[in-house]
Scaffold this active site. Structure first.
Site: not given
Length: 201
Positions: A130, A181
């Site tokens: 998002h 990440t």
């Protein structure tokens, strides 16, 4: 070995929790386990956009969700354990093991997993994200999906997390509980939150 219904139900549960038992089953067990898996494959093929090699294993309690355009592909001897949630597009190469309670969410761009890779219990892999701009509620933020590529012969430890856009090279190892990440080079062991290189394999 007895093939009474109670024992068969229990053995199916064992296989779902420890999928390697399916591939090493005796001929007596394989005599009922292979038709059981063939029936499960056929049912999934009627309901979802899946491509399943006849030798792959899927626990009855796993969820493979593959609406049109979001295909799930399982290669030879790939395995999906109890409680796993696999939402396409996802492609698992030969001999990939998805252990119990793993989540693979393919987003729009998808997840690719190379041959022989092992993904341990509780791992979460999300190929979407998002936006987080402060001027808009999270529920209204745009969603992006860049995809995730996990190479061959990779070991991802229990309860790891992998975020959208990451590539993990062949032979890498992700430590238990790590959150990946950024890209992981081939043959490197990473750990921590966020994950960083620890050593060469």
């Amino acid at each position: 070995m007895s093939t009474n219904l109670e024992h068969v139900r229990q053995h199916k549960r064992r296989m779902g929790l420890m999928p390697w038992l399916y591939f090493g089953a005796s001929e007596a067990i394989a005599a009922w386990a292979r038709p059981w898996q063939a029936e499960l494959h056929a049912r999934l093929a009627r309901l979802e956009d899946v491509e399943l090699h006849p030798s792959c294993f899927i626990a009855e309690e796993a969820d493979l969700i593959a609406e049109p355009g979001r295909r799930v592909v399982l290669g030879a001897r790939a395995a999906v354990g109890v409680g796993a949630f696999v939402h396409g597009p996802v492609r698992l190469a030969d001999d990939v093991s998805i252990n119990p309670y793993v989540t693979l969410e393919g987003g729009r761009a998808g997840i690719e997993v190379g041959a022989g890779t092992r993904i341990a219990t509780g791992t979460r892999v999300f190929a979407f994200d998002h936006g987080t701009a402060p001027d808009q509620p999270i529920r209204e933020q745009p969603i992006r999906s860049r995809g995730i590529s996990i190479g061959a012969d990779v070991w991802i430890g229990a309860n790891a997390g992998i975020t959208d856009g990451v590539t993990i090279g062949d032979g890498a190892v992700v430590a238990m509980g790590a959150v990946v990440t950024r890209d992981v080079p081939a043959g490197v062991v990473v750990g921590g939150v966020p994950a960083v290189a620890i050593r060469e394999r």
